[in-house]
Design an enzyme around this catalytic site. Sequence first.
Site, PDB file in Angstrom:
ATOM      1  N   GLY A  50      99.784 -60.070 -39.447  1.00  0.00           N
ATOM      2  CA  GLY A  50      99.930 -59.538 -40.795  1.00  0.00           C
ATOM      3  C   GLY A  50      98.788 -58.605 -41.133  1.00  0.00           C
ATOM      4  N   GLY A  52      96.944 -56.491 -44.652  1.00  0.00           N
ATOM      5  CA  GLY A  52      96.870 -56.244 -46.078  1.00  0.00           C
ATOM      6  C   GLY A  52      96.134 -54.945 -46.317  1.00  0.00           C
ATOM      7  N   TYR A  54      93.224 -54.501 -47.364  1.00  0.00           N
ATOM      8  CA  TYR A  54      91.829 -54.564 -46.938  1.00  0.00           C
ATOM      9  C   TYR A  54      91.599 -55.600 -45.844  1.00  0.00           C
ATOM     10  CZ  TYR A  54      91.613 -52.360 -51.517  1.00  0.00           C
ATOM     11  OH  TYR A  54      91.836 -51.542 -52.594  1.00  0.00           O
ATOM     12  N   VAL A  57      95.248 -60.013 -40.282  1.00  0.00           N
ATOM     13  CA  VAL A  57      95.426 -61.435 -40.004  1.00  0.00           C
ATOM     14  C   VAL A  57      95.813 -61.620 -38.541  1.00  0.00           C
ATOM     15  CG1 VAL A  57      96.567 -63.565 -40.701  1.00  0.00           C
ATOM     16  CG2 VAL A  57      96.228 -61.731 -42.371  1.00  0.00           C
ATOM     17  N   LYS A  72      92.120 -64.523 -41.258  1.00  0.00           N
ATOM     18  CA  LYS A  72      92.122 -63.286 -42.043  1.00  0.00           C
ATOM     19  C   LYS A  72      90.734 -62.659 -41.981  1.00  0.00           C
ATOM     20  CE  LYS A  72      92.713 -63.503 -46.584  1.00  0.00           C
ATOM     21  NZ  LYS A  72      93.427 -63.508 -47.887  1.00  0.00           N
ATOM     22  N   ASP A 172     100.248 -65.098 -59.199  1.00  0.00           N
ATOM     23  CA  ASP A 172     100.961 -64.126 -58.366  1.00  0.00           C
ATOM     24  C   ASP A 172     102.135 -64.801 -57.661  1.00  0.00           C
ATOM     25  OD1 ASP A 172     101.518 -61.618 -57.367  1.00  0.00           O
ATOM     26  OD2 ASP A 172     100.097 -61.751 -55.700  1.00  0.00           O
TER      27      ASP A 172
END
Length: 314
Positions: A50, A52, A54, A57, A72, A172
Site C-alpha cells: 500500500g 499513501g 506520505y 506500507v 508503514k 474518518d
Amino acid sequence: PVCVLYSLMGVAASFDQKQTSKCASLIQSHLALKNKTSDHGFTWGNKIIGTGEYSTVYRGYQRESRLPIAVKKIQAKNLTKVRKTRIMNEIAIMNQICKLPDHDKYFVTLLDAFSDDLANAFIVTKFIEGQELYKIATAHPTGLSERVVRQMMRQILLAVHVLHQNDIAHRDIKLENIIFDKDSKRLKLIDFGFATKTSSINSNGNKVQNSSSLFCGSVHYVAPEIVLEQPHDSKKVDIWALGVLAYTLFTGEFPFDNSNQQILLKSIANGNFTLPRNLSPEAKALLNDLLLVNPTKRPSAASLLHHSWWTIEL
C-alpha cells in the site's frame, strides 16, 4: 481558519488467535518516537502492499513468532512538524486501543513504533489477510441486501461504541477504513490518523468534553457541522459517518454526491437526501436518525445498539 489535516494511509492488520496478545509500551510520556538502531525483531523487504500520500506500507513478519506484519514507513523528508504531531497522536490513540479488552476483535493491532538513524518513522501492525469493505461494496454496485448490511453495521457500530466508551472518536469512518478479516470473519476498523480524544481533565481535576473545529475526514462522509465550520462533538461526527456508510451499503451510492465539491458540501449542510424505497421502515428510521443535520439530535452509539432495526425479521 479551519485547518485541514491529511491522514496517513491506514494499515490493515490482523490478530493471530494462536498468539498471545501483548501490547508493548510504545509511547514515552512526552510522546516521542523511540529511536532504534535495529529493526526490533521485524523483517520486511521491498514488497509494497500500500501507499499513501506520505507513506509506503510493506509486508513482513515478526522473526520470533513468524507473525505477519505490515510496516508503514514515513520518510524523514515528509515529516513536517505538523505531520509528526499527527503521527504521535495516531500512535498514542492506537496504543490506548491496544490496552482495551478484546481490542483485536474490532481494530487493527499496533505492535511497535520507532524511528531509525535517518529519522524515518515506522509504525508496525499485525497484518490482516482480508479485503477492504470498499472492494466488497463496489462488487455490488446496486447495494447489498438489508440482511447483510445489518450484519455489517452491527459489527461496525460495536467497534465505534467501544471507541466512544473510551472517549475516542475515529473521525474518518468510511468504506476504505474498514476491512474484512477472513480469519475471524469480522469487520475491523483501521486508520486512526484523524482519531482524537473526546475528553480531557481540566485544571480542577474534572473531566470535560472536548470540542473540535478541524475539517477532517473524507468529503462524502463529513458532517454538516464540519462543513459549516462549527465547533463540534467528534462522536456525533462519527454517527453521521455511520449513516453515510449504511446508506452507501444499502444503495451503492452516497446519500450526498456531486462532482462539484461546493454543491456537494452545500447539500451535506442542508441534509437533504432521498430514502431508498426497498428498505424496511426500521432501516429508513435508522438512516433518518443517523443523518440528522442537528448533531445534538443524533443518537449515541450506545443508544443505537438498542434500535429496533436489529431485531426485526428480514
